[in-house]
Design an enzyme around this catalytic site. Sequence first.
Site, PDB file in Angstrom:
ATOM      1  N   GLN A  98       0.848  -1.203   0.000  1.00 41.66           N
ATOM      2  CA  GLN A  98       0.000   0.000   0.000  1.00 41.66           C
ATOM      3  C   GLN A  98       0.882   1.252   0.000  1.00 41.66           C
ATOM      4  O   GLN A  98       1.631   1.500   0.947  1.00 41.66           O
ATOM      5  CB  GLN A  98      -0.946   0.027   1.202  1.00 41.66           C
ATOM      6  CG  GLN A  98      -2.014   1.108   0.995  1.00 41.66           C
ATOM      7  CD  GLN A  98      -2.879   1.393   2.204  1.00 41.66           C
ATOM      8  OE1 GLN A  98      -2.374   1.511   3.319  1.00 41.66           O
ATOM      9  NE2 GLN A  98      -4.176   1.543   1.992  1.00 41.66           N
ATOM     10  N   TYR A 180      -5.592  11.416   3.374  1.00 37.62           N
ATOM     11  CA  TYR A 180      -4.179  11.663   3.100  1.00 37.62           C
ATOM     12  C   TYR A 180      -4.043  12.438   1.785  1.00 37.62           C
ATOM     13  O   TYR A 180      -5.030  12.928   1.257  1.00 37.62           O
ATOM     14  CB  TYR A 180      -3.404  10.338   3.138  1.00 37.62           C
ATOM     15  CG  TYR A 180      -3.468   9.736   4.532  1.00 37.62           C
ATOM     16  CD1 TYR A 180      -2.920  10.429   5.618  1.00 37.62           C
ATOM     17  CD2 TYR A 180      -4.126   8.536   4.778  1.00 37.62           C
ATOM     18  CE1 TYR A 180      -3.005   9.926   6.910  1.00 37.62           C
ATOM     19  CE2 TYR A 180      -4.208   8.014   6.075  1.00 37.62           C
ATOM     20  CZ  TYR A 180      -3.649   8.718   7.132  1.00 37.62           C
ATOM     21  OH  TYR A 180      -3.742   8.230   8.414  1.00 37.62           O
ATOM     22  N   ARG A 227      -7.376   2.253  -3.034  1.00 34.47           N
ATOM     23  CA  ARG A 227      -8.283   2.282  -1.878  1.00 34.47           C
ATOM     24  C   ARG A 227      -8.950   3.644  -1.761  1.00 34.47           C
ATOM     25  O   ARG A 227      -8.285   4.682  -1.863  1.00 34.47           O
ATOM     26  CB  ARG A 227      -7.506   1.993  -0.588  1.00 34.47           C
ATOM     27  CG  ARG A 227      -8.440   1.790   0.593  1.00 34.47           C
ATOM     28  CD  ARG A 227      -7.718   1.311   1.838  1.00 34.47           C
ATOM     29  NE  ARG A 227      -8.516   0.285   2.488  1.00 34.47           N
ATOM     30  CZ  ARG A 227      -8.651   0.157   3.809  1.00 34.47           C
ATOM     31  NH1 ARG A 227      -8.015   0.966   4.624  1.00 34.47           N
ATOM     32  NH2 ARG A 227      -9.408  -0.785   4.313  1.00 34.47           N
ATOM     33  N   GLY A 324      -9.791  -5.944   8.983  1.00 37.44           N
ATOM     34  CA  GLY A 324      -8.684  -5.250   9.629  1.00 37.44           C
ATOM     35  C   GLY A 324      -8.444  -5.771  11.032  1.00 37.44           C
ATOM     36  O   GLY A 324      -7.581  -6.622  11.276  1.00 37.44           O
ATOM     37  N   ARG A 325      -9.248  -5.255  11.970  1.00 40.62           N
ATOM     38  CA  ARG A 325      -9.009  -5.608  13.374  1.00 40.62           C
ATOM     39  C   ARG A 325      -9.097  -7.099  13.632  1.00 40.62           C
ATOM     40  O   ARG A 325      -8.344  -7.631  14.449  1.00 40.62           O
ATOM     41  CB  ARG A 325      -9.977  -4.806  14.256  1.00 40.62           C
ATOM     42  CG  ARG A 325      -9.585  -3.319  14.303  1.00 40.62           C
ATOM     43  CD  ARG A 325     -10.724  -2.440  14.731  1.00 40.62           C
ATOM     44  NE  ARG A 325     -11.791  -2.442  13.732  1.00 40.62           N
ATOM     45  CZ  ARG A 325     -12.968  -1.850  13.896  1.00 40.62           C
ATOM     46  NH1 ARG A 325     -13.227  -1.218  15.020  1.00 40.62           N
ATOM     47  NH2 ARG A 325     -13.879  -1.874  12.933  1.00 40.62           N
TER      48      ARG A 325
HETATM   49  C1  LIG Z   1      -4.444  -0.356  13.884  1.00 45.77           C
HETATM   50  C2  LIG Z   1      -5.017   0.120  12.571  1.00 45.77           C
HETATM   51  C3  LIG Z   1      -4.172   0.541  11.577  1.00 45.77           C
HETATM   52  C4  LIG Z   1      -4.685   0.928  10.325  1.00 45.77           C
HETATM   53  N1  LIG Z   1      -3.827   1.272   9.327  1.00 45.77           N
HETATM   54  C5  LIG Z   1      -4.285   1.512   8.076  1.00 45.77           C
HETATM   55  C6  LIG Z   1      -3.388   1.707   6.999  1.00 45.77           C
HETATM   56  O1  LIG Z   1      -2.162   1.649   7.140  1.00 45.77           O
HETATM   57  N2  LIG Z   1      -3.924   1.952   5.778  1.00 45.77           N
HETATM   58  C7  LIG Z   1      -5.286   2.013   5.568  1.00 45.77           C
HETATM   59  O2  LIG Z   1      -5.708   2.245   4.439  1.00 45.77           O
HETATM   60  N3  LIG Z   1      -6.136   1.798   6.583  1.00 45.77           N
HETATM   61  C8  LIG Z   1      -5.688   1.528   7.813  1.00 45.77           C
HETATM   62  N4  LIG Z   1      -6.562   1.242   8.833  1.00 45.77           N
HETATM   63  C9  LIG Z   1      -7.983   1.025   8.516  1.00 45.77           C
HETATM   64  C10 LIG Z   1      -8.215  -0.485   8.279  1.00 45.77           C
HETATM   65  O3  LIG Z   1      -7.600  -0.915   7.078  1.00 45.77           O
HETATM   66  C11 LIG Z   1      -9.698  -0.812   8.186  1.00 45.77           C
HETATM   67  O4  LIG Z   1     -10.255  -0.001   7.192  1.00 45.77           O
HETATM   68  C12 LIG Z   1     -10.423  -0.575   9.497  1.00 45.77           C
HETATM   69  O5  LIG Z   1      -9.781  -1.260  10.554  1.00 45.77           O
HETATM   70  C13 LIG Z   1     -11.885  -1.046   9.410  1.00 45.77           C
HETATM   71  O6  LIG Z   1     -11.941  -2.433   9.108  1.00 45.77           O
HETATM   72  P1  LIG Z   1     -12.263  -3.523  10.250  1.00 45.77           P
HETATM   73  O7  LIG Z   1     -13.625  -3.146  10.795  1.00 45.77           O
HETATM   74  O8  LIG Z   1     -12.287  -4.842   9.546  1.00 45.77           O
HETATM   75  O9  LIG Z   1     -11.211  -3.410  11.288  1.00 45.77           O
HETATM   76  C14 LIG Z   1      -6.077   0.903  10.101  1.00 45.77           C
HETATM   77  C15 LIG Z   1      -6.933   0.506  11.139  1.00 45.77           C
HETATM   78  C16 LIG Z   1      -6.421   0.106  12.360  1.00 45.77           C
HETATM   79  C17 LIG Z   1      -7.363  -0.374  13.433  1.00 45.77           C
END
Ligand SMILES: Cc1cc2nc3c(=O)[nH]c(=O)nc-3n(C[C@H](O)[C@H](O)[C@H](O)COP(=O)(O)O)c2cc1C
Length: 369
Positions: A98, A180, A227, A324-325
């Site tokens: 990414q 961003y 994205r 993600g989480r």
């Molecule tokens: C700890 C953390 C770090 C994240 N880092 C990024 C990242 O580097 N790039 C990005 O596009 N989104 C990032 N996100 C957003 C996640 O990719 C994702 O969109 C978000 O956690 C919601 O999905 P989930 O409900 O499955 O966790 C981050 C989220 C969390 C919790």
Amino acid sequence: MPDLFTPMHLGDIAIPNRVLMAPLTRCRAGAGFAPTALNAQYYAQRAGSGLLISEATCIEPRAHGYPSVPGIHTPQQVAGWRLVTDAVHAAGGRIVCQLWHVGRVSHSAYQPGGAPTVSSAAVAKASAVRLPDGSRVPADAPRALTSREVWEVIEHYRQAARLAKEAGFDGVEMHGANSYLPEQFLRDGLNTRTDEWGGTLENRARFHLEAVKACVDVWGPGRVGVRLSPSGAYADLTESNPRGTYGYLVQRLDDMGLAYLHIMEAWVGDEAKTRRELPWWEPIPVSYFRGLAKRTPIIVNSGFTFEKATAYLREGWADAVAFGRLYIANPDLAERFKRGGAGAALNTPDESTFYTPGERGYTDYAGME
Ligand SMILES: Cc1cc2nc3c(=O)[nH]c(=O)nc-3n(C[C@H](O)[C@H](O)[C@H](O)COP(=O)(O)O)c2cc1C
């Protein structure tokens, strides 16, 4: 009817399942912002995912704005990423990089020579940013890039895409989400420029399209994804017409025949609270974009469970789902879903270790019994 375990192609990338790992910043890069053996272990543990999307990775020195996040602009960083991609491939997985530029979501403390951060306009983000030592301070005012300098930033995307290839990735994802730099150009709440990078919708969308084109020049369209966060309400970046703006962008991206569009649905904690605080906020369901993206696979993300993911695939609103989480806490998430479906036992993510150094909360989550 596809389910999470129906293999498919995202462009030229064949994926054995549709349980993808969302990009996750974990602030654990090593010296020189280069990935380490610990990072390689973390990604390899998750190689059962149909596709790993790397944590956001900075394309040039000015792109940094968070402590200990990796870059892809030095030989040392390429060597670090090679550890990761080799480990993932040895474990049978696939990983894309990414590509990230934070723009004004940074601080002069991260910038070469302590210079101001860069953005589309010289307006500071209202909310705080984190310094390299982890403390929170007000964001300082960015400098608006000149027209020529914006083209130079696009060249940084091209160079980062080249280095991602050298590092052994399977493709790249242009990080066009979460307020961003690309969104600092796209959204009319900030971009008041009068050159070819502002004013009309076509001009505001140019940054996303040119950054993606630079990646396509290196990889071909079938290994480039992008994205987007059309419903994103992060970092006080407003947009007066989200459906029109993102609808246009998605159609232009669809014309390019990319590997995928990665669309985040609403990424906010409490929807009712957000509506009160941000009256302009308009969450858009991914199904709106399905109607506009005729040829490009759609990955959806944000708040998905097994049941919700399965329902979206069944309805045809998305082709794959990024978690993600859940992937932070369950390195074998795809295998757990495969075995247990909606009733799969899952570890709970520990938010206190999302961004802390070391193995704890990173590589020590238990796999299935
Ligand atoms: C700890 C953390 C770090 C994240 N880092 C990024 C990242 O580097 N790039 C990005 O596009 N989104 C990032 N996100 C957003 C996640 O990719 C994702 O969109 C978000 O956690 C919601 O999905 P989930 O409900 O499955 O966790 C981050 C989220 C969390 C919790």
